[in-house]
Design an enzyme around this catalytic site. Sequence first.
Site, short mmCIF file in Angstrom:
data_model
loop_
_atom_site.label_atom_id
_atom_site.label_comp_id
_atom_site.label_asym_id
_atom_site.label_seq_id
_atom_site.Cartn_x
_atom_site.Cartn_y
_atom_site.Cartn_z
N PHE A 6 0.86 -1.18 0.00
CA PHE A 6 0.00 0.00 0.00
C PHE A 6 0.90 1.22 0.00
CE2 PHE A 6 -2.71 3.13 2.24
CZ PHE A 6 -3.96 2.91 1.68
N GLU A 60 0.89 4.76 10.42
CA GLU A 60 -0.58 4.87 10.44
C GLU A 60 -1.04 6.03 11.31
OE1 GLU A 60 -1.82 3.05 8.37
OE2 GLU A 60 -0.55 1.29 8.20
N GLY A 61 -0.27 7.12 11.26
CA GLY A 61 -0.55 8.29 12.09
C GLY A 61 0.28 8.22 13.35
N ARG A 68 12.98 -15.03 39.86
CA ARG A 68 14.20 -14.29 40.17
C ARG A 68 14.23 -14.03 41.68
NH1 ARG A 68 19.21 -12.53 39.48
NH2 ARG A 68 19.51 -10.28 39.32
N GLN A 100 6.90 -5.25 46.99
CA GLN A 100 5.79 -4.34 46.74
C GLN A 100 5.97 -3.56 45.43
OE1 GLN A 100 5.02 -1.82 50.13
NE2 GLN A 100 4.13 -3.48 51.31
N ASN A 131 -8.07 3.66 8.32
CA ASN A 131 -8.95 3.41 9.47
C ASN A 131 -8.95 1.93 9.83
OD1 ASN A 131 -9.72 6.08 9.70
ND2 ASN A 131 -11.57 5.83 8.45
N PHE A 161 -7.53 7.11 3.34
CA PHE A 161 -7.81 7.25 4.78
C PHE A 161 -8.80 6.18 5.25
CE2 PHE A 161 -6.44 11.89 4.70
CZ PHE A 161 -5.31 11.65 5.47
N GLY A 162 -9.73 5.81 4.38
CA GLY A 162 -10.69 4.75 4.74
C GLY A 162 -9.97 3.44 5.00
N ASP A 213 1.49 11.94 17.80
CA ASP A 213 1.22 13.39 17.74
C ASP A 213 0.02 13.68 16.83
OD1 ASP A 213 3.28 13.95 19.42
OD2 ASP A 213 4.66 14.71 17.89
P1 TGC Z 1 -7.50 16.57 4.71
O1 TGC Z 1 -6.33 16.51 3.82
O2 TGC Z 1 -8.21 17.86 4.80
O3 TGC Z 1 -8.61 15.44 4.39
C1 TGC Z 1 -8.69 14.86 3.19
C2 TGC Z 1 -10.02 14.10 3.14
O4 TGC Z 1 -9.87 12.90 3.89
C3 TGC Z 1 -10.89 12.82 4.88
N1 TGC Z 1 -10.33 12.12 6.03
C4 TGC Z 1 -10.76 10.92 6.40
N2 TGC Z 1 -11.71 10.12 5.91
C5 TGC Z 1 -11.90 8.95 6.51
N3 TGC Z 1 -11.16 8.53 7.57
C6 TGC Z 1 -10.20 9.32 8.10
N4 TGC Z 1 -9.49 8.89 9.12
C7 TGC Z 1 -9.96 10.57 7.50
N5 TGC Z 1 -9.08 11.56 7.74
C8 TGC Z 1 -9.32 12.51 6.83
C9 TGC Z 1 -11.24 14.27 5.17
O5 TGC Z 1 -12.52 14.36 5.75
C10 TGC Z 1 -11.19 14.83 3.77
O6 TGC Z 1 -12.36 14.44 3.09
P2 TGC Z 1 -13.03 15.41 1.99
O7 TGC Z 1 -14.29 14.72 1.56
O8 TGC Z 1 -13.29 16.71 2.68
O9 TGC Z 1 -12.02 15.55 0.89
O10 TGC Z 1 -6.97 16.05 6.02
P3 TGC Z 1 -7.50 16.20 7.46
O11 TGC Z 1 -7.32 17.60 7.95
O12 TGC Z 1 -8.85 15.61 7.62
O13 TGC Z 1 -6.43 15.25 8.12
C11 TGC Z 1 -5.17 15.72 8.48
C12 TGC Z 1 -4.42 14.55 9.15
C13 TGC Z 1 -3.06 15.02 9.62
C14 TGC Z 1 -5.26 14.05 10.33
C15 TGC Z 1 -4.28 13.43 8.11
O14 TGC Z 1 -3.55 13.88 7.04
C16 TGC Z 1 -3.64 12.19 8.70
O15 TGC Z 1 -4.32 11.32 9.26
N6 TGC Z 1 -2.30 12.07 8.56
C17 TGC Z 1 -1.59 10.84 8.94
C18 TGC Z 1 -1.43 10.00 7.72
C19 TGC Z 1 -0.95 8.61 8.03
O16 TGC Z 1 -1.48 7.91 8.88
N7 TGC Z 1 0.06 8.17 7.27
C20 TGC Z 1 0.63 6.87 7.46
C21 TGC Z 1 0.37 6.01 6.26
S1 TGC Z 1 1.07 4.47 6.46
C22 TGC Z 1 1.80 4.12 4.96
O17 TGC Z 1 1.68 4.76 4.00
C23 TGC Z 1 2.53 2.89 4.91
S2 TGC Z 1 1.41 1.59 4.94
C24 TGC Z 1 2.00 0.60 6.20
C25 TGC Z 1 3.12 -0.24 5.70
O18 TGC Z 1 3.31 -0.35 4.51
O19 TGC Z 1 3.84 -0.81 6.53
#
Ligand code: TGC
Length: 385
Positions: free
Chosen positions: A131, A365-366, A270, A281, A242, A238-239, A369
């Site tokens: 992914f 996955e976030g 031990r 304790q 989740n 993002f879906g 922070d």
């Molecule tokens: P924004 O950019 O404004 O939102 C974009 C659209 O996405 C929607 N959204 C979500 N929908 C469903 N579930 C969620 N958890 C969602 N989070 C955001 C949002 O409503 C918007 O929809 P639309 O219809 O308005 O276009 O972003 P935001 O302000 O909502 O979010 C900002 C932030 C920082 C929370 C978000 O960018 C975030 O969660 N960042 C962290 C990203 C993350 O987890 N990255 C890690 C990915 S892991 C990976 O790539 C490797 S896979 C694992 C592996 O290979 O080992």
Amino acid sequence: MSTVERLLPLEGLVSADDWSWALKARRVANEVIRPVIDDDFEAKHFRREVIPELAAAGLLGVHINGYGCAGAGPVAYGLVCQEIEAVDSGWRTFLSVQGSLAMSAIAKFGSEEQKNEYLPRMAQGEVIGCFALTEPTGGSDPAAMTTTAVRDGDDWVLTGTKRWIGLANVADVAIVWARTDEGVRGFIVPTDTPGYRATPIENKFAMRASVQCEIDFDGVRVPERLRLPEAEGLKAPFGCLNEARFGIAWGVTGVLRDCIDVATDYAQNRILFGEPLAAKQLTQDKLARMFVSYETSVLLALHLAGLKAKGAVDPVQISVAKYNNVRAAIDAARTTREILAGDGVTSDYPVMRHMANLEAVRTYEGTDDVHSLIIGRAITGHSAF
Ligand code: TGC
């Protein structure tokens, strides 16, 4: 018997069917992965032979309905993650990448043809997926992605770089998220397509029994039929996140459980100042805190699963569980290391392996922070990213 199962058996809180999934996963975890995990972690070896065992037990895409997948409910899905991660976060990561991310992306956003073509073979472990969302300049802000997909006749041409992508060098297909003129879209990219190059990141101190890569896409040509037709915008990946975050919230409770078992067993045996460490304790306080922390983490995960079963889970609630449970597992690993003292830093015990893995788990996955700020935004209405 595990300390936590003796004192507050999870079996009694879930259905018999859900528990049967825990036992299937526990068997694979204990019989197939546990005997080799320390050597594999040390040698940075991804043991591909484990995949058919996970597939035979029905664990790949366990929560997906139809297309050769088990269609298990959220509690069962969580218990599977808990059992596998109790042994090693790297193998739970494999389950997450294959099932929660790659297969979920196809199940949620693919065409019928794509689902029929890929999901049954992915459930069997015959096709491995990865992914590709995160980019080298930072994973927390996918909206800043620079990887592009440009339409050229019936094809799309993908150019860019992704980083920290689990399994990218062993995967048969990559789910790639790229920017197009119409916004972010997802593509199923066969990894033997010319221009796809995955390079493992070799110098990791965490997740050493699994593999994460940098991927270069150098004009990778993908036909339109491999674009995920229902994926529009960033809310699509993002879906999938989740799903993976839900699996993590459950999975790390397995690490917590393993730490409690290791610490309890060590403390009983031990002898210090003439009696077992377990009779002191301060040790009992540490064990009690870990136990309470396990119980609260599991109850949070169960609550989340209940909401998910009703289709009522909010991403903020998933953030609460990922944030809390990963931190609780990290605290438990540190506390276990303290109880084991010098022995705790050796590979005779799984504690440092868990600690190192959890540093990756708290980051992907976030980060914690990011989840803290997702919760803060929900409380205050102010976005503070
Ligand atoms: P924004 O950019 O404004 O939102 C974009 C659209 O996405 C929607 N959204 C979500 N929908 C469903 N579930 C969620 N958890 C969602 N989070 C955001 C949002 O409503 C918007 O929809 P639309 O219809 O308005 O276009 O972003 P935001 O302000 O909502 O979010 C900002 C932030 C920082 C929370 C978000 O960018 C975030 O969660 N960042 C962290 C990203 C993350 O987890 N990255 C890690 C990915 S892991 C990976 O790539 C490797 S896979 C694992 C592996 O290979 O080992």
